[in-house]
Design a protein around this motif. Structure first.
Motif: not given
Ligand code: GLU
Length: 263
Positions: A136-141, A151-153
């Protein structure tokens, strides 16, 4: 009581400073070691959900930019390029150990809204049932606000709550929470167990951090607060040796453990 030995569903968060060298390029040896340990824990019966940063950092390096762009569009573009590279490497490495990865990119609105939150919960359940390893990650785009504030924390704690994890492990470039900033005072004492997160805990966490990631120790402690409030034991451990994960799950005292709040 060892909270980690019996944990079955585990969210592991890894940051940009762990995944990249000072040059900004991927630290392949570290990634390989991390993937090996996570694969092995999965083989031993754990369900692993990985929250990984690195998209923007890797994009900066892949596009051969000298530094992180200051403008939002630039960071969005870097995230799009870097996320692709990141998943390519993860998929290749986990694939070598016989595991199937699944990319899940989230934005804050997905988790704030009840129906969408349920949808995400269902998607995770299904992926885990199928034996996949969600990354998983934030959809930063597309999530402009997430780039600025995210922040991913925090994301890792939210994910831990959504999947009702037994444990959250935050891997970072410091070996846990200390009484003082260990980068300023190398003699600073490590705090092995935090029974309750208080204002004092937040105060000592303030001001410590790493150069290439977004969050510092404070966002990790806040993430621990969110997770432990939901009854999820949380640890902050040193990522320089991914075998530390084995030590944690074998019941050794390593890093800082934040005990879950009792209902
Ligand atoms: N989502 C960002 C990335 O993948 C990083 C956020 C963070 O480091 O907390 O680059």
């Amino acid at each position: 009581m060892n909270y980690f030995q019996n944990a079955k569903r585990v969210v592991v968060k890894v940051g940009t400073s762990t995944l990249t060298h000072e040059t900004g390029k991927l630290n392949l040896r570290r990634m390989r070691e991390l993937v090996r340990v996570l694969s092995d824990l999965k083989n031993a019966g754990c369900e692993i959900i990985l929250v990984s940063s690195g998209a923007i950092g890797v994009g900066v390096s892949k596009l051969k930019l000298e530094r992180r762009p200051h403008d939002i569009g630039g960071r969005q573009a870097c995230a799009a390029v870097g996320q692709c590279e990141l998943m390519y490497i993860y998929d290749k490495l986990f694939g070598e150990y016989g595991h199937v990865t699944a990319q899940v990119l989230l934005t804050r609105d997905c988790v704030d809204e009840h129906v969408r939150n349920m949808n995400i919960q269902n998607a995770f359940e299904r992926l885990l049932d199928l034996g996949a390893l969600p990354i998983i990650n934030e959809n930063d785009t597309v999530a402009v606000e997430e780039i600025v504030f995210g922040d991913n924390d925090t994301l890792s704690a939210i994910v831990a709550k959504i999947v009702q994890a037994d444990a959250l492990v935050i891997l970072t470039d410091i070996d846990g929470l200390h009484e003082e900033n260990p980068k300023i005072n190398p003699q600073a004492k490590l705090i092995p167990v935090v029974e309750e997160i208080t204002q004092h805990t937040r105060d000592i966490a303030g001001g410590t951090g790493s150069s290439r990631g977004t969050g510092g120790m404070i966002t990790k402690v806040e993430a621990a607060e969110l997770a432990t409030s939901a009854g999820i034991v949380t640890a902050i451990i040193d990522s320089s040796d991914p075998d530390n994960l084995y030590r944690l799950f074998d019941g050794e005292s390593i890093g800082t453990t934040f005990l879950p709040k009792r209902a």
